[in-house]
Design an enzyme around this catalytic site. Structure first.
Site, mmCIF file in Angstrom:
data_model
loop_
_atom_site.group_PDB
_atom_site.id
_atom_site.type_symbol
_atom_site.label_atom_id
_atom_site.label_comp_id
_atom_site.label_asym_id
_atom_site.label_seq_id
_atom_site.Cartn_x
_atom_site.Cartn_y
_atom_site.Cartn_z
ATOM 1 C CE LYS A 208 -3.622 -2.491 2.152
ATOM 2 N NZ LYS A 208 -4.150 -2.987 3.701
ATOM 3 N N GLY A 305 -12.666 -5.317 5.507
ATOM 4 C CA GLY A 305 -13.821 -5.939 5.826
ATOM 5 C C GLY A 305 -14.804 -5.686 4.412
HETATM 6 P P1 NAP Z 1 -11.274 -13.871 -0.239
HETATM 7 O O1 NAP Z 1 -12.568 -13.874 0.549
HETATM 8 O O2 NAP Z 1 -10.240 -14.933 -0.252
HETATM 9 O O3 NAP Z 1 -12.267 -14.317 -1.954
HETATM 10 C C1 NAP Z 1 -11.140 -14.324 -3.176
HETATM 11 C C2 NAP Z 1 -12.191 -14.811 -4.090
HETATM 12 O O4 NAP Z 1 -11.451 -15.114 -5.462
HETATM 13 C C3 NAP Z 1 -12.900 -16.274 -3.675
HETATM 14 O O5 NAP Z 1 -14.524 -16.157 -4.315
HETATM 15 C C4 NAP Z 1 -12.329 -17.375 -4.789
HETATM 16 O O6 NAP Z 1 -13.289 -18.168 -5.267
HETATM 17 C C5 NAP Z 1 -11.999 -16.453 -5.946
HETATM 18 N N1 NAP Z 1 -10.560 -16.875 -6.461
HETATM 19 C C6 NAP Z 1 -9.441 -16.904 -5.957
HETATM 20 N N2 NAP Z 1 -8.633 -17.438 -6.623
HETATM 21 C C7 NAP Z 1 -9.169 -17.888 -7.863
HETATM 22 C C8 NAP Z 1 -8.765 -18.415 -9.049
HETATM 23 N N3 NAP Z 1 -7.612 -18.801 -9.373
HETATM 24 N N4 NAP Z 1 -9.823 -18.586 -10.171
HETATM 25 C C9 NAP Z 1 -11.102 -18.235 -9.866
HETATM 26 N N5 NAP Z 1 -11.418 -17.563 -8.674
HETATM 27 C C10 NAP Z 1 -10.591 -17.652 -7.635
HETATM 28 O O7 NAP Z 1 -10.570 -12.581 -0.877
HETATM 29 P P2 NAP Z 1 -11.133 -11.248 -0.327
HETATM 30 O O8 NAP Z 1 -10.603 -10.791 1.250
HETATM 31 O O9 NAP Z 1 -12.415 -10.699 -0.707
HETATM 32 O O10 NAP Z 1 -9.846 -10.270 -1.106
HETATM 33 C C11 NAP Z 1 -9.955 -9.877 -2.451
HETATM 34 C C12 NAP Z 1 -8.886 -8.795 -2.905
HETATM 35 O O11 NAP Z 1 -9.316 -7.749 -2.273
HETATM 36 C C13 NAP Z 1 -7.730 -9.392 -2.393
HETATM 37 O O12 NAP Z 1 -6.862 -8.468 -3.680
HETATM 38 C C14 NAP Z 1 -7.272 -8.547 -1.244
HETATM 39 O O13 NAP Z 1 -6.000 -8.345 -1.171
HETATM 40 C C15 NAP Z 1 -8.236 -7.172 -1.831
HETATM 41 N N6 NAP Z 1 -8.575 -6.562 -0.356
HETATM 42 C C16 NAP Z 1 -9.338 -7.407 0.643
HETATM 43 C C17 NAP Z 1 -9.842 -6.716 1.822
HETATM 44 C C18 NAP Z 1 -10.608 -7.255 2.730
HETATM 45 O O14 NAP Z 1 -10.888 -6.576 3.810
HETATM 46 N N7 NAP Z 1 -10.795 -8.597 3.013
HETATM 47 C C19 NAP Z 1 -9.729 -5.086 2.014
HETATM 48 C C20 NAP Z 1 -9.005 -4.540 0.527
HETATM 49 C C21 NAP Z 1 -8.492 -5.049 -0.290
HETATM 50 P P3 NAP Z 1 -13.905 -19.260 -4.196
HETATM 51 O O15 NAP Z 1 -15.017 -18.480 -3.605
HETATM 52 O O16 NAP Z 1 -14.620 -20.370 -5.227
HETATM 53 O O17 NAP Z 1 -12.964 -19.737 -3.302
HETATM 54 N N1 HSE Z 2 -5.659 -7.726 4.744
HETATM 55 C C1 HSE Z 2 -5.951 -6.256 4.569
HETATM 56 C C2 HSE Z 2 -5.714 -5.549 6.123
HETATM 57 C C3 HSE Z 2 -6.903 -5.965 4.057
HETATM 58 O O1 HSE Z 2 -5.833 -6.453 6.949
HETATM 59 O O2 HSE Z 2 -5.645 -4.396 6.010
HETATM 60 C C4 HSE Z 2 -7.223 -4.434 3.548
HETATM 61 O O3 HSE Z 2 -6.500 -4.149 2.386
#
Ligand code: NAP
Ligand code: HSE
Length: 432
Positions: A208, A305
Site C-alpha cells: 500500500k 472488511g
Molecule cells: P477472498 O475472501 O479470499 O475471496 C477470493 C475470491 O476469489 C473467492 O471467491 C475465490 O473463489 C476467488 N478466487 C481466488 N483465486 C481464484 C482463481 N484462481 N480462479 C477463480 N477464482 C478465484 O478474498 P477477499 O478478502 O475478498 O480479497 C479480495 C481482494 O481484495 C484481494 O486482492 C485483497 O487483497 C483485496 N482486499 C481485501 C480486503 C478485505 O478486507 N478482505 C480489503 C481491501 C482489499 P472461491 O470463493 O470459489 O474460493
Molecule cells: N488484509 C488487509 C488488511 C485487507 O488487514 O488491512 C485490507 O487491505
C-alpha cells in the site's frame, strides 16, 4: 457509457466480492439516482462452484469457474478483480484491458509488484484501471491524493495501513489477548489476507505504501528497496512497558520527502498515547498527510472488511460507469513513472526504545550507557524491571533522545555481544 444497464463481471466472490454485491442490491435505487443507469452483476468467476455462499445476487447472475468465460463475454462492460494473488489476477486484468473492458481492482499486491506494466497497458488500451479499495479499504485515500490534494507537494505521509495488524495490536493492548488468538479473530472477521503472513510481516502495508508513494510523489519506489518490518516480534511485555511510559505500539508505514528525495519504510513504532494515530484502533486505518499548502490532513476509516471495501470498489465502478475514465489513472501524465530518488533508510533520525535483558550485577548499566555514548546516543529515561521468571535476567528499558538509525544498529550489535546480556535487544523507533 451510453447503455442504460452497466454489466459487471466479478472475478472473485469472497469477502469483498460479496460485500460489493450486497451494497449494489441494497443501494440500487440510490445508485440509479446518482447514475441514471442500473448496475447488474452479469457474471462471477470463482474457484469452487460447489462452495456454499452466504449471499447470492439475483438469478440473472451466472457463476463460472472459467476465466475465458468472464473476460471474453462481450456483454461485460467492467471487470472487477477481487480474487487476490498475483498471477491469475494479472491474467484477468491484462486480458480484460485488451478486450477493451474497464477494470476495477482491490489487489494491492499485484499493483505494487506489477503496477507500472498494468498502468501502461491501460494507457495504451485507453481503458480505466481503478483501485480505490486497494489502499486502506473504505478510506478514499487514492481519490484524495489523485484529485483533492493534486496541487500540493506532499512532505510526509504516515499511515496505519493494515487492519489485521492494527486489530491484533489493539486486542493485545486492550484485552491482553495473545498474538495467535487475535490473529484468528482477524481471520474470522474477514480482515486478513488469504495468506495472513502478508499482514503480519508488513508486506501488505508495504504494497500500500508503494502505491501511496506513486500517488503522492509520482515516483516508482521499488518494493524490494523498501525496508519492511512487521509485528511478529512484538511481545506483550513491550506493549505493556510502552504503556507504562505513555506510548502505544502501532505498525507504521511512512514516507518523508526531503529536497526531492524520499525516505520510506514500514516498521512497528511507539507513538505517544496523545498522538492522533495512537487513537486508531481495531481494524481501522488512518493516513496522516502533510502537504506544503494544505498543512495536515487526516483520513480515518475501516481499512478492511466486506462492506467498507465494497464501498470503495463501488465508487470506482460508478466513476467508470459515468464515463469518467482516464486511461492513465496514476494521477500523472507520464506513461511510466520515473524511479524515486531514495534516502538510505539507515539515515532516519528519531527517538528510540530499547529493551535489554541482562544479568542483574554491577557495571551492566554503565557498560550499556558507555556504548550508547560512544555512538552519540543520548539517553532520556532508564528503568530496570523485576527479574524474569526462571532467572532469565532483568529487563532494562532505555528511551533515547533523537539518534540516527545506523548508530543505533551499530550500538545494539556491540551491546548484544556483552556476556551479561541474556537475550537479544528489542528495539523500536519512537515517532511523534
Ligand atoms: P477472498 O475472501 O479470499 O475471496 C477470493 C475470491 O476469489 C473467492 O471467491 C475465490 O473463489 C476467488 N478466487 C481466488 N483465486 C481464484 C482463481 N484462481 N480462479 C477463480 N477464482 C478465484 O478474498 P477477499 O478478502 O475478498 O480479497 C479480495 C481482494 O481484495 C484481494 O486482492 C485483497 O487483497 C483485496 N482486499 C481485501 C480486503 C478485505 O478486507 N478482505 C480489503 C481491501 C482489499 P472461491 O470463493 O470459489 O474460493
Ligand atoms: N488484509 C488487509 C488488511 C485487507 O488487514 O488491512 C485490507 O487491505
Amino acid at each position: 457509457m451510453q447503455k442504460k444497464v452497466i454489466n459487471l463481471g466479478l472475478a472473485g466472490f469472497g469477502t469483498v466480492g460479496t460485500g460489493l454485491a450486497r451494497i449494489i442490491q441494497e443501494n440500487s435505487n440510490w445508485i440509479r439516482r446518482r447514475l441514471g443507469k442500473e448496475l447488474k452483476i452479469l457474471k462471477i468467476l470463482v474457484r469452487d462452484l460447489e462452495k456454499k455462499r452466504t449471499f447470492l445476487p439475483g438469478p440473472e447472475t451466472e457463476m463460472t469457474a472459467d476465466l475465458e468465460d468472464l473476460v471474453h463475454d462481450p456483454d461485460v462492460d467492467i471487470v472487477v478483480e477481487l480474487m487476490g494473488g498475483v498471477e491469475t489476477a494479472h491474467e484477468v486484468i491484462t486480458r480484460a484491458l485488451r478486450e477493451k473492458k474497464h477494470v476495477v481492482t482491490a489487489n494491492k499486491a499485484l499493483l505494487a509488484e506489477r503496477g507500472n506494466e498494468l498502468f501502461s497497458l491501460a494507457y495504451e488500451q485507453e481503458m480505466g484501471l481503478y483501485y480505490e479499495a486497494s489502499v486502506a479499504g473504505g478510506i478514499p485515500v487514492v481519490q484524495t491524493l489523485k484529485e483533492s490534494l493534486s496541487g500540493d507537494r506532499i512532505r510526509s505521509l504516515t499511515g496505519i495501513l493494515n487492519g489485521t495488524a492494527n486489530f491484533i495490536l489493539t486486542e493485545m493492548t486492550h484485552k491482553g489477548l495473545d498474538f495467535a488468538t487475535a490473529l484468528q479473530a482477524a481471520k474470522d472477521l474477514g480482515y486478513a489476507e488469504a495468506d495472513p503472513s502478508l499482514d503480519i510481516d508488513g508486506i501488505d502495508s508495504a504494497h500500500k505504501l508503494v502505491m501511496l508513494i506513486r500517488l503522492a510523489h509520482g515516483r516508482d519506489y521499488s518494493l524490494n528497496l523498501l525496508p519492511v518490518e512487521g509485528i511478529a516480534r512484538v511481545r506483550a511485555m513491550d506493549i505493556s512497558l510502552a504503556g507504562e511510559f505513555g506510548y502505544k505500539i502501532k505498525l507504521i508505514a511512512q514516507v518523508r520527502e526531503k529536497s526531492g528525495h524520499l525516505q520510506a519504510g514500514v516498521f512497528p513504532a511507539l507513538l505517544p498515547e496523545e498522538h492522533i494515530l495512537a487513537k486508531v484502533d481495531g481494524p481501522f486505518n488512518s493516513v496522516l498527510i502533510h502537504g506544503n499548502a494544505v498543512g495536515q490532513v487526516m483520513l480515518y476509516g475501516q481499512g478492511a472488511g466486506d462492506l467498507p471495501t465494497g464501498s470503495a470498489v463501488l465508487s470506482d465502478v460508478l466513476s467508470l460507469a459515468r464515463d469518467n475514465a482516464v486511461p492513465n489513472n496514476t494521477g500523472f501524465l507520464e506513461k511510466i513513472l520515473p524511479k524515486a530518488d531514495i534516502v538510505k533508510p539507515e539515515l532516519a533520525v528519531s527517538r528510540h526504545y530499547f529493551r535489554f535483558t541482562a544479568q542483574d550485577k554491577p557495571g551492566v548499566l554503565a557498560a550499556v550507557a558507555g556504548v550508547m555514548s560512544e555512538h552519540d546516543i543520548s539517553i532520556a529515561q532508564v528503568v530496570q524491571k523485576q527479574e524474569l521468571p526462571g532467572g532469565a535476567g532483568v529487563p532494562i528499558v532505555f528511551l533515547t533522545h533523537k539518534a540516527q538509525l545506523s548508530a543505533v544498529r551499530r550500538a545494539l550489535e556491540i551491546i548484544d555481544r556483552f556476556d551479561f546480556i541474556t537475550a537479544s535487544a528489542v528495539h523500536y523507533r519512537i515517532l511523534g
